[in-house]
Design a protein around this motif. Sequence first.
Motif, PDB file in Angstrom:
ATOM      1  N   TYR A 172      28.674  -3.694 -34.418  1.00  0.00           N
ATOM      2  CA  TYR A 172      28.311  -4.737 -33.485  1.00  0.00           C
ATOM      3  C   TYR A 172      26.802  -4.862 -33.475  1.00  0.00           C
ATOM      4  O   TYR A 172      26.094  -3.870 -33.406  1.00  0.00           O
ATOM      5  N   VAL A 173      26.308  -6.072 -33.543  1.00  0.00           N
ATOM      6  CA  VAL A 173      24.871  -6.328 -33.502  1.00  0.00           C
ATOM      7  C   VAL A 173      24.574  -7.208 -32.303  1.00  0.00           C
ATOM      8  O   VAL A 173      25.229  -8.230 -32.102  1.00  0.00           O
ATOM      9  N   ALA A 174      23.601  -6.809 -31.512  1.00  0.00           N
ATOM     10  CA  ALA A 174      23.158  -7.615 -30.376  1.00  0.00           C
ATOM     11  C   ALA A 174      21.676  -7.900 -30.544  1.00  0.00           C
ATOM     12  O   ALA A 174      20.917  -7.055 -31.026  1.00  0.00           O
ATOM     13  N   VAL A 175      21.273  -9.087 -30.154  1.00  0.00           N
ATOM     14  CA  VAL A 175      19.879  -9.502 -30.274  1.00  0.00           C
ATOM     15  C   VAL A 175      19.436 -10.053 -28.932  1.00  0.00           C
ATOM     16  O   VAL A 175      20.183 -10.745 -28.256  1.00  0.00           O
ATOM     17  N   CYS A 176      18.217  -9.755 -28.568  1.00  0.00           N
ATOM     18  CA  CYS A 176      17.649 -10.262 -27.318  1.00  0.00           C
ATOM     19  C   CYS A 176      16.368 -11.019 -27.663  1.00  0.00           C
ATOM     20  O   CYS A 176      15.556 -10.533 -28.449  1.00  0.00           O
ATOM     21  N   GLY A 177      16.212 -12.203 -27.124  1.00  0.00           N
ATOM     22  CA  GLY A 177      14.988 -12.959 -27.355  1.00  0.00           C
ATOM     23  C   GLY A 177      15.090 -13.978 -28.471  1.00  0.00           C
ATOM     24  O   GLY A 177      14.074 -14.346 -29.042  1.00  0.00           O
ATOM     25  N   LEU A 178      16.275 -14.412 -28.805  1.00  0.00           N
ATOM     26  CA  LEU A 178      16.444 -15.500 -29.769  1.00  0.00           C
ATOM     27  C   LEU A 178      17.126 -16.659 -29.066  1.00  0.00           C
ATOM     28  O   LEU A 178      18.085 -16.427 -28.337  1.00  0.00           O
ATOM     29  N   PRO A 179      16.716 -17.862 -29.182  1.00  0.00           N
ATOM     30  CA  PRO A 179      15.644 -18.314 -30.063  1.00  0.00           C
ATOM     31  C   PRO A 179      14.256 -18.186 -29.438  1.00  0.00           C
ATOM     32  O   PRO A 179      13.264 -18.255 -30.140  1.00  0.00           O
ATOM     33  N   GLN A 180      14.175 -17.974 -28.120  1.00  0.00           N
ATOM     34  CA  GLN A 180      12.878 -17.821 -27.462  1.00  0.00           C
ATOM     35  C   GLN A 180      12.608 -16.347 -27.189  1.00  0.00           C
ATOM     36  O   GLN A 180      13.456 -15.658 -26.626  1.00  0.00           O
ATOM     37  N   PRO A 181      11.426 -15.843 -27.581  1.00  0.00           N
ATOM     38  CA  PRO A 181      11.106 -14.434 -27.317  1.00  0.00           C
ATOM     39  C   PRO A 181      11.122 -14.110 -25.825  1.00  0.00           C
ATOM     40  O   PRO A 181      10.741 -14.941 -25.007  1.00  0.00           O
ATOM     41  N   TRP A 182      11.586 -12.901 -25.503  1.00  0.00           N
ATOM     42  CA  TRP A 182      11.576 -12.398 -24.131  1.00  0.00           C
ATOM     43  C   TRP A 182      10.610 -11.227 -24.087  1.00  0.00           C
ATOM     44  O   TRP A 182      10.740 -10.278 -24.863  1.00  0.00           O
ATOM     45  N   LYS A 183       9.697 -11.262 -23.160  1.00  0.00           N
ATOM     46  CA  LYS A 183       8.679 -10.213 -23.052  1.00  0.00           C
ATOM     47  C   LYS A 183       9.320  -8.836 -22.821  1.00  0.00           C
ATOM     48  O   LYS A 183       8.899  -7.849 -23.400  1.00  0.00           O
ATOM     49  N   ASP A 184      10.352  -8.768 -21.991  1.00  0.00           N
ATOM     50  CA  ASP A 184      10.960  -7.480 -21.640  1.00  0.00           C
ATOM     51  C   ASP A 184      12.214  -7.171 -22.459  1.00  0.00           C
ATOM     52  O   ASP A 184      13.079  -6.425 -22.026  1.00  0.00           O
ATOM     53  N   HIS A 185      12.285  -7.706 -23.686  1.00  0.00           N
ATOM     54  CA  HIS A 185      13.493  -7.515 -24.498  1.00  0.00           C
ATOM     55  C   HIS A 185      13.800  -6.039 -24.760  1.00  0.00           C
ATOM     56  O   HIS A 185      14.957  -5.644 -24.778  1.00  0.00           O
ATOM     57  N   ALA A 186      12.787  -5.226 -24.961  1.00  0.00           N
ATOM     58  CA  ALA A 186      13.022  -3.819 -25.301  1.00  0.00           C
ATOM     59  C   ALA A 186      13.713  -3.077 -24.157  1.00  0.00           C
ATOM     60  O   ALA A 186      14.679  -2.339 -24.388  1.00  0.00           O
ATOM     61  N   THR A 187      13.242  -3.269 -22.936  1.00  0.00           N
ATOM     62  CA  THR A 187      13.882  -2.580 -21.809  1.00  0.00           C
ATOM     63  C   THR A 187      15.261  -3.160 -21.526  1.00  0.00           C
ATOM     64  O   THR A 187      16.175  -2.424 -21.163  1.00  0.00           O
ATOM     65  N   LEU A 188      15.435  -4.462 -21.705  1.00  0.00           N
ATOM     66  CA  LEU A 188      16.764  -5.061 -21.518  1.00  0.00           C
ATOM     67  C   LEU A 188      17.766  -4.510 -22.517  1.00  0.00           C
ATOM     68  O   LEU A 188      18.902  -4.168 -22.165  1.00  0.00           O
ATOM     69  N   MET A 189      17.366  -4.409 -23.776  1.00  0.00           N
ATOM     70  CA  MET A 189      18.280  -3.900 -24.796  1.00  0.00           C
ATOM     71  C   MET A 189      18.549  -2.407 -24.614  1.00  0.00           C
ATOM     72  O   MET A 189      19.664  -1.940 -24.851  1.00  0.00           O
ATOM     73  N   ALA A 190      17.544  -1.657 -24.177  1.00  0.00           N
ATOM     74  CA  ALA A 190      17.759  -0.231 -23.906  1.00  0.00           C
ATOM     75  C   ALA A 190      18.756  -0.066 -22.762  1.00  0.00           C
ATOM     76  O   ALA A 190      19.663   0.772 -22.829  1.00  0.00           O
ATOM     77  N   HIS A 191      18.614  -0.875 -21.731  1.00  0.00           N
ATOM     78  CA  HIS A 191      19.555  -0.829 -20.606  1.00  0.00           C
ATOM     79  C   HIS A 191      20.955  -1.227 -21.073  1.00  0.00           C
ATOM     80  O   HIS A 191      21.941  -0.576 -20.717  1.00  0.00           O
ATOM     81  N   PHE A 192      21.055  -2.277 -21.867  1.00  0.00           N
ATOM     82  CA  PHE A 192      22.337  -2.720 -22.404  1.00  0.00           C
ATOM     83  C   PHE A 192      22.986  -1.605 -23.226  1.00  0.00           C
ATOM     84  O   PHE A 192      24.176  -1.312 -23.085  1.00  0.00           O
ATOM     85  N   ALA A 193      22.201  -0.955 -24.067  1.00  0.00           N
ATOM     86  CA  ALA A 193      22.721   0.135 -24.899  1.00  0.00           C
ATOM     87  C   ALA A 193      23.216   1.296 -24.042  1.00  0.00           C
ATOM     88  O   ALA A 193      24.273   1.876 -24.311  1.00  0.00           O
ATOM     89  N   CYS A 194      22.461   1.641 -22.995  1.00  0.00           N
ATOM     90  CA  CYS A 194      22.896   2.714 -22.083  1.00  0.00           C
ATOM     91  C   CYS A 194      24.220   2.353 -21.423  1.00  0.00           C
ATOM     92  O   CYS A 194      25.123   3.192 -21.320  1.00  0.00           O
TER      93      CYS A 194
END
Length: 151
Positions: free
Chosen positions: A1-23
């Motif tokens: 499974y692949v998830a992407v955050c910030g497409l098509p518009q970049p999100w400043k807090d994408h890293a923390t959002l994806m880390a939270h999603f992964a947790c």
Amino acid sequence: YVAVCGLPQPWKDHATLMAHFACECLNQMPIILHHLTVDLGLDTTDLGMQVGLHSGPATAGILRGNQGRFQRFGATVNTTARLESTGEKKRIHALQETANLIRAAGRGSCLYPRENKVFAKGLGEMQTYWVYDKGVAAKLLTKGAFPTPLT
């Protein structure tokens, strides 16, 4: 499974959002495995999840053909796949770029440097980090499983 955050518009807090999603995905995995075991049998208890997190430029679009499908492209996507494959079951594995963004967002206490550098084909040696939610991190620290978190 692949998830992407910030497409098509970049999100400043994408890293923390994806880390939270992964947790959250890892936290839900035992529940899913229980249901699979009931429905499909004990062999499903061997299933697991390992996560790779990386931040960088990427693009996405629909590939045409017999069946159109959404596809992600770019070096970031390829690097993330290599990172995930060098991870471990029940763990979130992040590269330096994502760790820097998580730390800049004030969440450095969830990052633990991996003891050994990881070698990825075509990329060489890389310093990587394990990412844990606060509850898991607190339990592991009390057991002495990790050095002091990065802050």
